[in-house]
Design an enzyme around this catalytic site. Sequence first.
Site, PDB file in Angstrom:
ATOM      1  NE  ARG A   1      -3.830   0.303   0.438  1.00  0.00           N
ATOM      2  CZ  ARG A   1      -4.664  -0.033  -0.549  1.00  0.00           C
ATOM      3  NH1 ARG A   1      -4.616   0.604  -1.725  1.00  0.00           N
ATOM      4  NH2 ARG A   1      -5.554  -1.003  -0.386  1.00  0.00           N
TER       5      ARG A   1
ATOM      6  NE  ARG B   1      -2.482  -4.455  -6.946  1.00  0.00           N
ATOM      7  CZ  ARG B   1      -3.291  -3.702  -6.231  1.00  0.00           C
ATOM      8  NH1 ARG B   1      -2.860  -2.560  -5.715  1.00  0.00           N
ATOM      9  NH2 ARG B   1      -4.542  -4.060  -6.034  1.00  0.00           N
TER      10      ARG B   1
ATOM     11  CG  HIS C   1      -2.240   2.826  -8.087  1.00  0.00           C
ATOM     12  ND1 HIS C   1      -2.238   3.664  -7.007  1.00  0.00           N
ATOM     13  CD2 HIS C   1      -3.479   2.278  -8.130  1.00  0.00           C
ATOM     14  CE1 HIS C   1      -3.426   3.609  -6.422  1.00  0.00           C
ATOM     15  NE2 HIS C   1      -4.184   2.783  -7.085  1.00  0.00           N
TER      16      HIS C   1
ATOM     17  CG  ASP D   1     -11.785   6.041  -7.486  1.00  0.00           C
ATOM     18  OD1 ASP D   1     -10.962   6.137  -8.416  1.00  0.00           O
ATOM     19  OD2 ASP D   1     -12.089   4.964  -6.938  1.00  0.00           O
TER      20      ASP D   1
ATOM     21  CD  GLU E   1      -4.127   5.485  -9.647  1.00  0.00           C
ATOM     22  OE1 GLU E   1      -4.391   4.541 -10.421  1.00  0.00           O
ATOM     23  OE2 GLU E   1      -4.784   5.732  -8.626  1.00  0.00           O
TER      24      GLU E   1
HETATM   25  C1  BG6 Z   1      -7.399   3.427  -7.571  1.00  0.00           C
HETATM   26  C2  BG6 Z   1      -8.823   3.157  -7.904  1.00  0.00           C
HETATM   27  O1  BG6 Z   1      -6.645   3.430  -8.750  1.00  0.00           O
HETATM   28  O2  BG6 Z   1      -6.912   2.382  -6.722  1.00  0.00           O
HETATM   29  C3  BG6 Z   1      -9.627   3.062  -6.614  1.00  0.00           C
HETATM   30  O3  BG6 Z   1      -9.313   4.184  -8.749  1.00  0.00           O
HETATM   31  C4  BG6 Z   1      -9.033   2.003  -5.706  1.00  0.00           C
HETATM   32  O4  BG6 Z   1     -10.968   2.737  -6.934  1.00  0.00           O
HETATM   33  C5  BG6 Z   1      -7.570   2.328  -5.483  1.00  0.00           C
HETATM   34  O5  BG6 Z   1      -9.733   1.995  -4.461  1.00  0.00           O
HETATM   35  C6  BG6 Z   1      -6.843   1.314  -4.604  1.00  0.00           C
HETATM   36  O6  BG6 Z   1      -6.972   0.026  -5.104  1.00  0.00           O
HETATM   37  P1  BG6 Z   1      -6.368  -1.203  -4.328  1.00  0.00           P
HETATM   38  O7  BG6 Z   1      -6.750  -2.426  -5.121  1.00  0.00           O
HETATM   39  O8  BG6 Z   1      -4.879  -1.018  -4.287  1.00  0.00           O
HETATM   40  O9  BG6 Z   1      -6.972  -1.174  -2.953  1.00  0.00           O
END
Ligand code: BG6
Length: 295
Positions: free
Chosen positions: A72, A98, A169, A212, A269
């Site tokens: 994260r 990932r 991302h 978002d 992103e």
């Molecule tokens: C973003 C999405 O790119 O990633 C969101 O637009 C999403 O909707 C976020 O919640 C995180 O995604 P993840 O799968 O890493 O929890």
Amino acid sequence: MNVRELNRRFGSKRVKFSRGKEGFIWIDIQNEFGSARLTLHGAHVTSFIPNGSDDVLWVSEKSMFAPEKAIRGGIPVCWPWFGKHKTIPELPTHGYARLCEWEVASVSSCPEGDGVELHLAPEKVPAKWQPVPVELTFQAAVEKDGVLRLVLSMLNCGEQPVAISSAMHTYFAVDAIENVAVDGLEDVRFVDTLNNTESSESGPIRITRETDRVYLDCENDISLRDGSHYTEILRDGSRSAVVWNPWIDKAKRMPDFGDEEYRRMICIESTNALEDTRILEPDGFHVLATAIIRH
Ligand code: BG6
């Protein structure tokens, strides 16, 4: 290859390999322009510190660092699908790149910078994730003038066309979300994925609630201001971009995200998302690249 072999084959004063407590292999790039850290788990960059600056990237204190789990923060490589899989909801969100263990292909050093090239072959992806027959290469380099350059190259080595959506991302660290302004997406059409409506806005983007959005049909350079920092995000091979902040309620719902951490991050992103999904014909090639520049 173990860490000793990696260091013997590819290591240098500027590029070093080590094994972390969690078992991941880490790569540290350090040169006169700054430093970056990434792991073979997901080809995931977790830190980028240009000389004289603090870390451009944010990683949650609650992040998991475990096999088959996404980190994260930093820069997850979302690939070969962005978001939920179109037809099989059980497949992992944002694809499998990932979650996989990548291999080192090469290390490069030149006066302009130092970088690594990682490789993910489809046969190395667990069959349960239904890999597409596309060879993937990821290059990360720390370059002069405080640039982190990332290049994701994909080659369809199968017999059929393959649809690919993807993202770098990037989780940017910010001093305080209320001071954030994102420039470059003014008047650009976006899909608000919270209510599935389309619109556009004039002026810089400010984050005052859960956000978002997938911005479409735009190749614009984007920049991020947070009162203390100014960061540019340049893209190549991308006509879409996502801006995301979970805000209060969603932050609380995510187990790997601190309740208050939404104040300290924003995702901007570089993507191939929604109508910017690319079709790779057999032998077809696509490159998604981004450069992150801290001024
Ligand atoms: C973003 C999405 O790119 O990633 C969101 O637009 C999403 O909707 C976020 O919640 C995180 O995604 P993840 O799968 O890493 O929890």
